[in-house]
Write a protein that holds these residues in place. Structure first.
Motif, short mmCIF file in Angstrom:
data_model
loop_
_atom_site.label_atom_id
_atom_site.label_comp_id
_atom_site.label_asym_id
_atom_site.label_seq_id
_atom_site.Cartn_x
_atom_site.Cartn_y
_atom_site.Cartn_z
N GLU A 512 0.84 -1.12 0.12
CA GLU A 512 0.17 0.00 0.11
C GLU A 512 0.89 1.19 0.05
O GLU A 512 0.48 2.44 -0.36
CB GLU A 512 -0.87 0.03 1.06
N PHE A 513 2.09 1.30 0.47
CA PHE A 513 2.99 2.27 0.29
C PHE A 513 3.69 2.42 -0.99
O PHE A 513 3.99 1.34 -1.75
CB PHE A 513 4.04 2.18 1.43
N ARG A 536 3.91 7.87 -0.05
CA ARG A 536 2.46 7.99 -0.12
C ARG A 536 1.97 6.85 0.40
O ARG A 536 2.49 5.67 0.25
CB ARG A 536 1.96 8.30 -1.50
N TRP A 537 0.85 6.74 0.86
CA TRP A 537 -0.01 5.51 1.45
C TRP A 537 -1.58 5.78 0.80
O TRP A 537 -2.27 6.15 1.35
CB TRP A 537 -0.10 5.40 2.88
N ASP A 541 -8.83 0.42 0.09
CA ASP A 541 -10.14 0.88 -0.57
C ASP A 541 -10.05 2.14 -1.42
O ASP A 541 -10.75 2.88 -1.65
CB ASP A 541 -11.28 1.04 0.44
N GLY A 542 -8.58 2.57 -1.58
CA GLY A 542 -8.35 3.83 -2.41
C GLY A 542 -8.05 4.71 -1.55
O GLY A 542 -7.97 5.92 -2.20
N THR A 543 -8.38 4.98 -0.24
CA THR A 543 -8.01 6.21 0.59
C THR A 543 -6.88 6.36 0.63
O THR A 543 -5.82 5.72 0.88
CB THR A 543 -8.76 5.99 1.94
N MET A 544 -6.42 7.73 0.61
CA MET A 544 -5.22 8.20 0.73
C MET A 544 -4.85 8.73 2.00
O MET A 544 -5.78 9.63 2.65
CB MET A 544 -4.70 9.14 -0.37
#
Length: 751
Positions: A512-513, A536-537, A541-544
């Motif tokens: 996810e990173f 960035r992470w 579910d696509g949430t930043m």
């Protein structure tokens, strides 16, 4: 009917006790958190055959902060944690202590700190500032570990049993309280008077009834009176002659007979009903007091009246016993035994009894005593308790709202207040310090205050409300404020931060990173000269998730080095790919100060740079100005060692910290990054313009490369060029982008 022997304890069996291990009993669970496999193995060997009270000791193991937190979350019955201080970072163990006590909220587990480097975390400093139970140097443990474990298991078992007993007393008290409809002795005695009057038809004037309280044959109190005895006011009594003066000789004689025979005395025109409950005096002195109901009637009582009164007297005796017992149970369950004020259980009960309308009209004020733990060590527990007693008295004397104050923690007091009586913010701020005198010594108590309107917390339980008060007090401490009112954002942030921290442990494994890269360009023509790698992470579910947030939580939990190692390794992969495509650009990456002093991070960094000597000159390590100045003497040699590998050092966000020019002159850095705040106000403020000009000239003087951050307009870029800055980055030139998009962008720029 209540038995006289209310509590019966089973006798101990005689004969030899069976001390053999009971294999079918649940084991004692302890957790060993240790990253040294050899020392971990020695702990397991030392405790392999340990039994306590017929139960074996099971040792769970963890070698890092995340695995330790997972173990604690999975096993709620861990009694003891043997915790290494120095693991991923020098204070990893101390951070775990804070997480256990303040995030997970486990106050009962025993924590024994172990260290092989006592100089890293000095014993006295750690004991003063962290909620631990013991602190041992590993070299001192030889032959002592089993006894340390059994001693702490005994302490944990005692704490758990006391908590269970207190909860049991609380349930008993609540049940008894409901049974007697919350009546106290005075109310109950008054109801007896009313019912006796109904039974025998006493007149309101000529006849009368009085309820008296005796102790060891001495009158103590007129509980209530009616009719002819109305002149005997409800009050504490003095000597017997004065107390019984309103009574006739025949009544006084009947009272003496009743006390002597411990039985009802019934005469033609005067009857004395005697009540006493036979309960262990040590459990409740009140239960051994004598209650007398004196009934005066000019009419001779009939046989039926006497029988009715005798039956009623037995029921009344049970009622007096229940009331006295309930009062004692309430005292045990709801009274702080040291301060003699309400305790946390009492406040929780009162919060639970509020209906919806009452909750909307009620607030909670919580007051914490700063430095309570260190004061206890300095002055002793008993002395600090007397100091708090004086504080409670002065609070109540200063404002009636504090008369029902409760102690909800060793260092925290709280009180419920109606909205109409709620003090104003300025008044609460003035509670920041109290002076109290104990043993002719004046003590100044620094206090921190918070307030919570219950209308803001919805239907949260009382326990949750008190936890929010604790979090709000902690926030006030962090901000250096004496008063901070609660706001709903605190609860949301607490839940969100905990969830993010938990999810971050698996984010690397789930890919996810990822990194994005922002170009650094030559101002004017926009030619790319370098890149900055940014973490960035993106969750499943696509949430930043904000990098500022998750990196701050990672630093606080001691796991930031894992993320920073990932960033560095991804940068190595990226720069190799860039070189293969003919793009020989400087690539900078970030690391936090705690990772630079983390041996594992530095070892990984130096190993990779040593193995790839041709890549080092193309890499830049960025550290913030505030980090670099926080511990200049420690950080400077580390940066110097990294520069020897060919790595360049950049001072990020310059101008926002507290750099000393003397330090700056000798700091082992190559690049200064002008903070975006200077760039944003460059055209708006003459002061900012002059400061930016000074920084750029300073860079020229010390032969530093100056990079301007946050360039968003052509005007800003032109002004920086005029001031002599030739390198910058910002949205005006290019936004951060993933590696594939970056490669396309570079190809376009090359054409």
């Amino acid at each position: 009917m209540i038995r006289n022997d209310l509590f019966e304890f089973a006798r101990e069996k005689t004969g030899d006790k069976d001390t053999s291990p009971q294999q079918d009993s649940a084991p004692w669970r302890i957790l060993s958190v240790e990253d040294d496999p050899g020392f971990q193995a020695s702990i397991l060997y030392s405790l392999s055959n340990l039994h306590y009270l017929g139960r074996r000791v099971e040792v769970l193991t963890a070698n890092s902060i995340p695995t330790a937190i997972d173990a604690i979350n999975c096993h709620s019955d861990i009694a003891l944690i043997l915790l290494d201080v120095v693991m991923e970072v020098d204070d990893a163990g101390l951070r775990l202590v804070e997480t256990i006590r303040n995030v997970i909220g486990n106050q009962s587990v025993r924590i024994v700190l172990l260290t092989g480097q006592p100089g890293v975390a000095p014993r006295n400093d750690v004991i003063d500032n962290y909620d631990i139970n013991e602190y041992w140097d590993k070299s001192e443990l030889k032959g002592r570990l089993p006894s340390i474990v059994t001693t702490n298991l005994r302490s944990w078992q005692t704490l758990i049993e006391l908590e269970q007993a207190r909860n049991g007393l609380q349930m008993i008290a609540d049940a008894s309280r409901a049974m007697i409809n919350r009546q106290n002795t005075e109310q109950f005695a008054l109801s007896i008077l009313e019912q006796v009057s109904e039974i025998i038809g006493l007149s309101a004037t000529a006849d009368g009834i009085v309820a008296l309280l005796y102790d060891d044959g001495v009158p103590q109190k007129v509980i209530c009176a009616s009719g002819a005895f109305n002149g005997m006011t409800v009050a504490e009594l003095g000597d017997e002659a004065t107390a019984l003066a309103p009574l006739t000789d025949d009544i006084r004689s009947a009272i003496k007979n009743a006390l002597k025979n411990q039985a009802n005395t019934i005469n033609e025109h005067c009857s004395v009903f005697y009540f006493k409950s036979q309960v262990n005096r040590e459990f409740s002195p009140e239960l051994n007091q004598h209650y007398l109901i004196v009934v005066k009637s000019p009419i001779k009582l009939s046989t039926s009246h006497i029988r009715l009164l005798q039956v009623f007297a037995e029921n009344a005796r049970i009622g007096f016993t229940q009331i006295a017992l309930t009062n004692r149970l309430n005292e045990l369950a709801y009274l702080d035994s040291s301060l003699k004020i309400h305790n946390r259980n009492w406040l929780l009960r009162e919060l639970s009894l509020l209906n919806e309308e009452e909750r909307r009209a009620t607030s909670l004020i919580a007051i914490s005593i700063d430095d309570h733990f260190s004061c206890s060590l300095t002055f002793g527990h008993d002395h600090i308790e007397r100091i708090i007693q004086q504080l409670v008295l002065q609070l109540a004397a200063g404002d009636p709202i504090f008369r029902d104050i409760a102690r909800i923690a060793s260092d925290t007091l709280a009180v419920m207040v109606s909205q109409g009586a709620m003090p104003g913010e300025e008044q609460l701020k003035r509670l920041d310090s109290f002076e109290v005198t104990v043993d002719a010594v004046l003590h100044s108590l620094p206090l921190t205050v918070t307030s919570i309107s219950l209308s803001e917390v919805g239907e949260l339980s009382g326990e949750d409300v008190l936890n929010l008060a604790r979090v709000s007090l902690t926030k006030a401490h962090e901000k250096g404020l004496s008063y901070l009112p609660y706001c709903p954002q605190i609860a949301r942030q607490q839940r969100e931060h905990y969830e993010i921290l938990q999810r971050s442990f698996s984010a690397l494994e789930n890919n996810e990173f990822f990194l994005v890269f922002q170009p650094k360009v030559k101002l004017g023509d926009g030619r790319p000269l370098g890149l900055e790698a940014l973490i960035r992470w993106r969750t499943a579910d696509g949430t930043m998730i904000s990098p500022e947030l998750f990196m701050r939580l990672a630093e606080a939990s001691g796991t930031s080095h894992v993320i920073d190692i990932f960033v560095f390794e991804e940068c190595i992969k990226a720069i190799k790919q860039l070189h293969q495509l003919g793009f020989y650009l400087q690539l900078s990456f970030n690391a936090c100060l705690k990772d630079l002093v983390n041996p594992r991070y530095m070892e990984r960094l130096t190993n990779v740079l040593t193995q790839n000597p041709l890549l080092a000159p193309f890499l830049e390590l960025e550290i913030t100005e505030s980090q670099a100045m926080a511990d200049y003497d420690e950080i400077s040699p580390l940066l110097e060692d990294l520069r020897k590998t060919g790595l360049k050092i950049a001072l990020d966000d310059f101008g926002t910290g507290y750099s000393s020019l003397a330090h700056l002159a000798w700091m082992p850095i190559d690049i200064i990054k002008l903070d975006r705040s200077f760039v944003q106000d460059l055209l708006l403020s003459e002061v900012t313009h002059s400061l930016a000009d000074m920084v750029i000239r300073l860079g020229e003087k010390f032969d530093y490369t100056i990079v301007a951050e946050g360039i968003e307009t052509e005007e800003q870029s032109s002004m920086l060029l005029q001031l002599g800055c030739t390198l910058g980055q910002g949205y005006y030139y290019a936004r951060p982008m993933p590696l594939p998009a970056l490669l396309d962008w570079l190809a376009t720029q090359a054409r």
